[in-house]
Design an enzyme around this catalytic site. Structure first.
Site, short mmCIF file in Angstrom:
data_model
loop_
_atom_site.label_atom_id
_atom_site.label_comp_id
_atom_site.label_asym_id
_atom_site.label_seq_id
_atom_site.Cartn_x
_atom_site.Cartn_y
_atom_site.Cartn_z
N ARG A 46 0.92 -1.04 0.04
CA ARG A 46 -0.03 0.05 0.12
C ARG A 46 0.71 1.26 0.13
NH1 ARG A 46 -1.37 1.75 4.71
NH2 ARG A 46 -2.11 -0.15 5.36
N TYR A 98 -17.09 16.65 -14.09
CA TYR A 98 -17.50 15.30 -13.97
C TYR A 98 -18.72 15.18 -12.90
CZ TYR A 98 -17.15 10.31 -14.09
OH TYR A 98 -17.29 8.93 -14.30
N ASP A 170 -8.36 18.72 -13.67
CA ASP A 170 -8.66 17.50 -14.21
C ASP A 170 -8.51 17.62 -15.73
OD1 ASP A 170 -9.79 15.16 -15.44
OD2 ASP A 170 -11.69 15.09 -14.17
N LYS A 195 -9.35 6.59 -18.95
CA LYS A 195 -9.74 7.11 -20.33
C LYS A 195 -8.56 6.87 -21.35
CE LYS A 195 -13.54 7.47 -18.11
NZ LYS A 195 -13.78 8.97 -17.61
#
Ligand SMILES: *Cc1c(COP(=O)(O)O)cnc(C)c1O
Length: 390
Positions: A46, A98, A170, A195
């Site tokens: 992690r 978004y 973004d 994307k």
């Protein structure tokens, strides 16, 4: 080195230990400590994993930032960045962000005392007017989704600096190939790597890059603490996608430009939204701050019945939520990404019942034209029926 070369040889070209042509997938959750007095670079996955580190260095290098971070989704990246803020803080946010970003800001972060004002950030004066004494950050998305409005990044990031605010962008729609917000004054850049960066509709991932080390160490504390990290196999898939980013975008953007022009001349198409069209209100601003217009465009038909006939007839593109893949993807914002938004709010943002978004893939453009033309012809028939019925 030019961008295309940096994609392949930037930071993650070969494995430094074995010379392997791709960074190995280190499928390990923990790392043996050979000497407890001298901890190794990695201890628990992690906190850090060599495959993830290679991807994180690659995206930091491409965006021109100090530190990169890989998260389990774009929303995990966005949510983790929002955790840099505290109760009582206020954010100014692009009004057509978004949908998932809108949702976390309005449904979750409000419970933690973080408040947001949504403004049309294409008008910098509105951004400045929304700043309050408690404002700590400005969050931008440009071009916006699905109507492709462009925010002037230099101007708005300068406003953020003047007021001592963090600026966050973004950059999913354009990627560092076309737009590098950190070079235009932003502090943090975020991606849904699901994307264009991943590019093959086969992985969900998020990335964030900070401009400086200090912000990087703050975000590292959140990444390690909150724990929404990207798994090693998915990191490998994203790196694999990244290698062809320029080639994919060159081809898709060239087709998107041609299709946008072509669509403006098609019967039944009322409007085409694409920053590459000279008629787009922010066409020249886009050319000043980005080196390309990207592969996403939207167009408007008369209404819901025409859209239904169009989707029933179209054959090649996927009809799906998402964008930025090798295959073209059509989506219907009113019923997909923006379904949860009240009709008036949608209408105010230009997201009408006739609006269709197209993310252009790598198919032969003539095949796409033939398919879109026959689907538009099917939509036009509906128009005639409704017209003669009236
Ligand atoms: C898809 C998307 C997101 C969310 O990313 P996920 O990987 O789906 O969590 C954020 N911003 C933009 C612009 C997107 O298109």
């Amino acid at each position: 080195m030019e961008f295309a070369t940096r994609l392949l040889h930037g930071t993650s070209g070969i494995d430094s230990v074995t010379g392997a042509s791709s960074i190995p997938i280190f499928q390990a959750s923990t790392f043996h400590q050979f000497d407890i007095d001298k901890p190794g670079t990695f201890d628990y996955a992690r906190s850090g994993n060599p495959t993830r580190q290679a991807l994180e260095e690659a995206i930091a290098h491409l965006e021109g930032g100090a530190r990169g971070f890989a998260f389990s989704s774009g929303m995990a990246a966005i949510s983790s960045v929002f955790l840099l803020f505290s109760a009582g803080d206020h954010l100014v946010v692009s009004e057509d962000v978004y949908g998932g970003t809108f949702r976390i800001l309005t449904k979750v972060l409000t419970r933690f005392g973080i408040e947001a004002t949504f403004v049309d950030t294409t008008k910098p004066e509105l951004v400045e007017a929304a700043i309050k004494p408690t404002t700590k950050g400005i969050y931008l998305e440009t071009p916006s989704n699905p109507t492709l409005k462009v925010t002037d990044l230099r101007t708005v990031c300068a406003i953020a600096k003047k007021h001592g605010l963090l600026s966050i962008v973004d950059n999913t729609f354009l990627t560092p190939y076309y737009q590098r917000p950190l070079e235009l004054g932003a502090d943090i850049v975020i991606h849904s790597a699901t994307k264009f960066i991943g590019g093959h509709s086969d992985v969900v991932a998020g990335l964030a890059v900070t401009h400086d080390e200090e912000l990087g160490s703050q975000l590292y504390t959140i990444q390690n603490g909150f724990g929404a990290v990207l798994g090693a196999q998915d990191c490998w898939l994203v790196m694999r996608g990244l290698k062809t980013l320029k080639t994919r975008l060159d081809a898709s953007t060239a087709s998107a430009g041609k299709l946008a022009e072509w669509l403006t001349a098609q019967p039944g198409v009322e409007h085409v939204y694409y920053t590459g069209l000279a008629s787009h209100p922010e066409h020249f601003l886009q050319q000043r701050q980005a080196s390309g217009h990207g592969a996403v465009l939207s167009f408007r038909l008369a209404g819901r019945p025409q859209v239904k006939a169009f989707f029933d007839a179209v054959k090649l593109p996927l009809v799906a939520v998402s964008l930025g893949a090798v295959e073209s993807i059509l989506s219907y914002p009113a019923m997909m990404s923006h379904a949860s938004m009240p009709v008036e709010e949608r209408a105010a943002r230009g997201i009408t019942d006739g609006l269709i978004r197209l993310s252009v893939g790598l198919e032969d453009i003539e095949d796409l034209k033939v398919d879109l033309a026959q689907a538009l012809a099917a939509a036009a028939k509906v128009q005639q029926i409704t017209a003669s019925a009236v």
